[in-house]
Design an enzyme around this catalytic site. Sequence first.
Site, PDB file in Angstrom:
ATOM      1  N   HIS A  54      43.302  50.085  40.624  1.00 49.48           N
ATOM      2  CA  HIS A  54      42.765  51.670  40.913  1.00 49.48           C
ATOM      3  C   HIS A  54      41.948  51.455  42.236  1.00 49.48           C
ATOM      4  CE1 HIS A  54      39.542  49.436  38.754  1.00 49.48           C
ATOM      5  NE2 HIS A  54      38.825  50.347  39.230  1.00 49.48           N
ATOM      6  N   ASP A  56      38.337  53.547  43.218  1.00 50.18           N
ATOM      7  CA  ASP A  56      37.197  54.120  42.545  1.00 50.18           C
ATOM      8  C   ASP A  56      37.059  55.775  43.419  1.00 50.18           C
ATOM      9  OD1 ASP A  56      36.761  51.798  41.142  1.00 50.18           O
ATOM     10  OD2 ASP A  56      35.101  51.203  42.559  1.00 50.18           O
ATOM     11  N   HIS A 110      41.719  47.721  43.753  1.00 50.76           N
ATOM     12  CA  HIS A 110      41.247  46.662  43.205  1.00 50.76           C
ATOM     13  C   HIS A 110      41.554  46.672  42.018  1.00 50.76           C
ATOM     14  CE1 HIS A 110      38.161  49.500  42.863  1.00 50.76           C
ATOM     15  NE2 HIS A 110      37.657  48.795  41.972  1.00 50.76           N
ATOM     16  N   ARG A 120      34.758  36.939  30.483  1.00 53.43           N
ATOM     17  CA  ARG A 120      34.367  37.334  31.693  1.00 53.43           C
ATOM     18  C   ARG A 120      33.408  38.687  31.738  1.00 53.43           C
ATOM     19  NH1 ARG A 120      36.384  41.102  35.831  1.00 53.43           N
ATOM     20  NH2 ARG A 120      35.120  40.389  37.811  1.00 53.43           N
TER      21      ARG A 120
HETATM   22  O1  LIG Z   1      35.274  43.788  36.572  1.00 60.88           O
HETATM   23  C1  LIG Z   1      35.224  43.865  37.927  1.00 60.88           C
HETATM   24  O2  LIG Z   1      35.620  43.219  38.720  1.00 60.88           O
HETATM   25  C2  LIG Z   1      36.156  45.220  38.555  1.00 60.88           C
HETATM   26  C3  LIG Z   1      35.562  46.482  37.623  1.00 60.88           C
HETATM   27  C4  LIG Z   1      36.050  47.780  38.203  1.00 60.88           C
HETATM   28  O3  LIG Z   1      36.935  47.811  38.849  1.00 60.88           O
HETATM   29  C5  LIG Z   1      35.417  48.804  37.584  1.00 60.88           C
HETATM   30  O4  LIG Z   1      34.600  48.872  36.488  1.00 60.88           O
HETATM   31  O5  LIG Z   1      36.158  50.008  37.923  1.00 60.88           O
END
Ligand SMILES: O=C(O)CCC(=O)C(=O)O
Length: 199
Positions: A54, A56, A110, A120
């Site tokens: 996606h 942002d 990303h 994680r």
């Molecule tokens: O956890 C991540 O590294 C990416 C998180 C992400 O893209 C989001 O929270 O929109």
Amino acid sequence: MNNLSQVILELLAISLGVDRLYYCKFFEDGRSVMRGNNYPPCRNAGLTFGTGPHSDPNSLTILHQDQVGGLEIFSDNKWRAIKPRRDAFVVNIGDTFMALSNGRYKSCLHRAVVNKERVRRSIVFFVNPKDDKIVRPPPPQKRKDINVIMKKEEEEEERVYPDFTWLDLQEFTQNHYRADTTTLQNFVHWLSSNKQTQP
Ligand SMILES: O=C(O)CCC(=O)C(=O)O
Ligand SMILES: *[C@@H]1O[C@H](CO)[C@@H](O)[C@H](O)[C@H]1NC(C)=O
């Protein structure tokens, strides 16, 4: 995090050659949010994502990931892992900043993959304007050199996106559309057809 975002916004303004405080002022009464992400391990990690691909919709994303790693960005037609660094943040451009820079900065696709054995975690700060702020790129800065008198047409760059509010884009991405690389185009379409149906 607000102070850090102000510094980044000033640097972005300098890089674009616009009034260096334009974005700082635009965001000073903003509604930024922080989110913690927790991704449990998954034995079949190849079958799923922590967060699917996606872009942002917000303006900037300031992200910190733990040492497990998993953040990937799509660049030059390839998914590239972003190596975790204890001493660094990842700064992503979002759709709203893409509009605020009249398309000069691109929002970044990303995703986050999960780990087979380890949990994680990431912490994400989304920089947003106040809900009703009109998203509009700054006018080009007046040239200091008074010998160069530019014609009006040369000064005014063509607008890539119409005016909109962060509230409208939030409504679109939360209720009507799953954020991807063409969010803004589809949003602009939605916005104009919505306006036409209003009395
Ligand atoms: O956890 C991540 O590294 C990416 C998180 C992400 O893209 C989001 O929270 O929109
Ligand atoms: C953030 O900026 C404000 C206003 O300039 C300042 O008073 C404050 O000390 C800063 N906070 C940090 C943690 O640097």
